[in-house]
Design an enzyme around this catalytic site. Structure first.
Site, PDB file in Angstrom:
ATOM      1  NE  ARG A  47       0.066   1.470   3.391  1.00  0.00           N
ATOM      2  CZ  ARG A  47       1.037   2.322   3.646  1.00  0.00           C
ATOM      3  NH1 ARG A  47       2.268   2.071   3.955  1.00  0.00           N
ATOM      4  NH2 ARG A  47       0.761   3.562   3.702  1.00  0.00           N
ATOM      5  N   GLY A  48       0.191   2.321  -0.266  1.00  0.00           N
ATOM      6  CA  GLY A  48       1.055   3.775  -0.275  1.00  0.00           C
ATOM      7  C   GLY A  48       1.126   4.018  -1.927  1.00  0.00           C
ATOM      8  CD  GLN A 185      -3.317   2.920   6.709  1.00  0.00           C
ATOM      9  OE1 GLN A 185      -4.002   3.100   7.722  1.00  0.00           O
ATOM     10  NE2 GLN A 185      -3.919   2.409   5.374  1.00  0.00           N
ATOM     11  CG  ASP A 226      -3.215   8.216  -1.819  1.00  0.00           C
ATOM     12  OD1 ASP A 226      -3.095   8.484  -0.785  1.00  0.00           O
ATOM     13  OD2 ASP A 226      -2.834   6.872  -2.110  1.00  0.00           O
ATOM     14  CG  ASN A 236      -2.347  11.643   2.461  1.00  0.00           C
ATOM     15  OD1 ASN A 236      -1.981  10.745   1.828  1.00  0.00           O
ATOM     16  ND2 ASN A 236      -2.161  11.908   3.592  1.00  0.00           N
TER      17      ASN A 236
HETATM   18  O1  MRU Z   1      -4.384   3.409   2.146  1.00  0.00           O
HETATM   19  P1  MRU Z   1      -3.064   3.568   1.959  1.00  0.00           P
HETATM   20  O2  MRU Z   1      -2.324   2.867   3.044  1.00  0.00           O
HETATM   21  O3  MRU Z   1      -2.642   2.960   0.554  1.00  0.00           O
HETATM   22  O4  MRU Z   1      -2.826   5.038   2.046  1.00  0.00           O
HETATM   23  C1  MRU Z   1      -1.762   5.584   1.803  1.00  0.00           C
HETATM   24  C2  MRU Z   1      -1.619   6.941   2.093  1.00  0.00           C
HETATM   25  O5  MRU Z   1      -2.511   7.717   1.949  1.00  0.00           O
HETATM   26  C3  MRU Z   1      -0.363   7.793   1.871  1.00  0.00           C
HETATM   27  O6  MRU Z   1      -0.232   9.025   2.639  1.00  0.00           O
HETATM   28  C4  MRU Z   1      -0.013   8.144   0.427  1.00  0.00           C
HETATM   29  O7  MRU Z   1      -0.364   7.042  -0.431  1.00  0.00           O
HETATM   30  C5  MRU Z   1       1.347   8.589   0.192  1.00  0.00           C
HETATM   31  S1  MRU Z   1       2.587   7.289   0.477  1.00  0.00           S
HETATM   32  C6  MRU Z   1       4.000   7.707   0.191  1.00  0.00           C
END
Ligand code: MRU
Length: 334
Positions: A47-48, A185, A226, A236
């Site tokens: 994820r991320g 997270q 995101d 985000n």
């Molecule tokens: O749902 P996730 O864990 O994928 O969400 C991640 C985020 O919101 C992060 O802040 C974003 O993807 C940037 S990661 C460098």
């Protein structure tokens, strides 16, 4: 920092840190089919935004081993349907598709492009870290939400990259990590990676952010992204908007930190799909029921922070400041 790479390519297979198992164990999964890559993205083993982009690129490299362009196109559709909000996923898929569509050797073209995207991610994040660390002064307390660290990218992270670089340069600092319900997270991943790096971190529940800003003091807020639109609107992790409102109220500088691949200059706000995730992420915590049977749930994975709440956006090409529309255009060269 001595974490392993979040995403690697070993003997034609995609190897991922399995983030569902953090912080209990640092375990890996291997993906050797498009379906297993799609499942890893959907289930948040990876994820991320940057990390899912790189994983999807290798998903296409796996499909391209067939030598059939139709297989790669089919794989692109499967991978695009995994998570709708992070633009890096679509950006990486488009890059590999462009390379494949213009080559006679599609297996080689896909693999080479995916490797390039992976290596660029590390360089870009290091650069973000160098640029962003100029904002960090000795003794600062920095608040962050979710995980935009090394584990959200191939290495270094985005929002945490300035923290890593400042720490390497000998600046003393402390990170306040929001636990980030529903899937934690912040608690499971950010706290894990900062402890791993030996950087002081304090974990708080999401609702304590205002208390900490008011009573303890926060010098800087760094969050990931995101997707960022041409006017500077930031998508985000859910709760980012709350944090931006609080930061404004308490006059704390609030920066989104992201590579330029996170910018989406084509979409308008109404075009962006906010991922809605399953109800049991809210009614349960790590499998344990915490809400009455049958309760209705709203579970958006991301939110929208309007640009008037941002101090700036830190990218590998520099820090974008107001007026955002003009500065974004200038820095992205459009
Ligand atoms: O749902 P996730 O864990 O994928 O969400 C991640 C985020 O919101 C992060 O802040 C974003 O993807 C940037 S990661 C460098």
């Amino acid at each position: 920092m001595n974490l392993p790479r979040t995403v690697s390519w070993v003997d034609g297979k995609l190897v991922l840190v399995d983030q569902r198992r953090l912080p209990d164990e640092l375990a890996f999964i291997e993906c050797d089919s498009v379906e297993s890559v799609a499942d890893a993205i959907k289930s948040m083993a990876v994820r991320g935004a940057p990390a899912i982009g790189v994983a999807a690129a290798f998903g296409l490299a796996i499909a391209a081993k067939s030598g059939k362009i139709e297989e790669v196109r089919k794989a692109a559709d499967i991978l695009k349907s995994t998570r709708p909000t992070a633009i890096n996923l679509f950006w990486a898929i488009e890059r590999v598709m462009r390379a494949v569509e213009s080559s006679d050797d599609i297996a080689r073209a896909a693999e080479e492009e995916a490797i390039r995207i992976m290596e660029e991610d590390i360089e870009t994040n290091r650069r973000i870290g160098e640029i962003g660390s100029s904002l960090i002064e000795d003794g600062m307390r920095i608040m962050t939400i979710c995980n935009a660290g090394s584990l959200a990218t191939v290495y270094y992270g985005t929002a945490l990259a300035p923290v890593y670089v400042a720490w390497e340069k000998g600046k003393k600092l402390e990170v306040i990590a929001l636990e980030t319900r529903p899937v934690l997270q912040g608690a499971r991943i950010t706290a894990f990676e900062l402890i791993h790096a030996g950087i002081p971190v304090k974990l708080i529940v999401d609702g304590a952010a205002g208390y900490v800003m008011k009573n303890i003091g926060v010098d800087l807020v760094l969050v990931g992204a995101d997707r960022i639109l041409s006017d500077g609107t930031v998508y985000n992790k859910i709760g980012t908007y709350n944090l931006a409102v609080l930061a404004k109220r308490h006059k704390v500088p609030f920066y989104s930190v992201a590579p330029t691949s996170t910018f989406d200059l084509r979409s308008r706000r109404e075009d962006v799909r906010i991922e809605q995730r399953p109800a049991d992420e809210v009614t349960k915590i790590r499998g344990i029921k915490i809400a009455p049977e049958g309760v209705d749930v709203i579970n958006p994975a991301f939110d929208e922070t309007p640009p008037d709440l941002l101090t700036g956006i830190i990218t590998e090409k520099g820090i974008i400041r107001r007026p955002f529309r003009r500065s974004i255009k200038k820095i992205l060269g459009h």
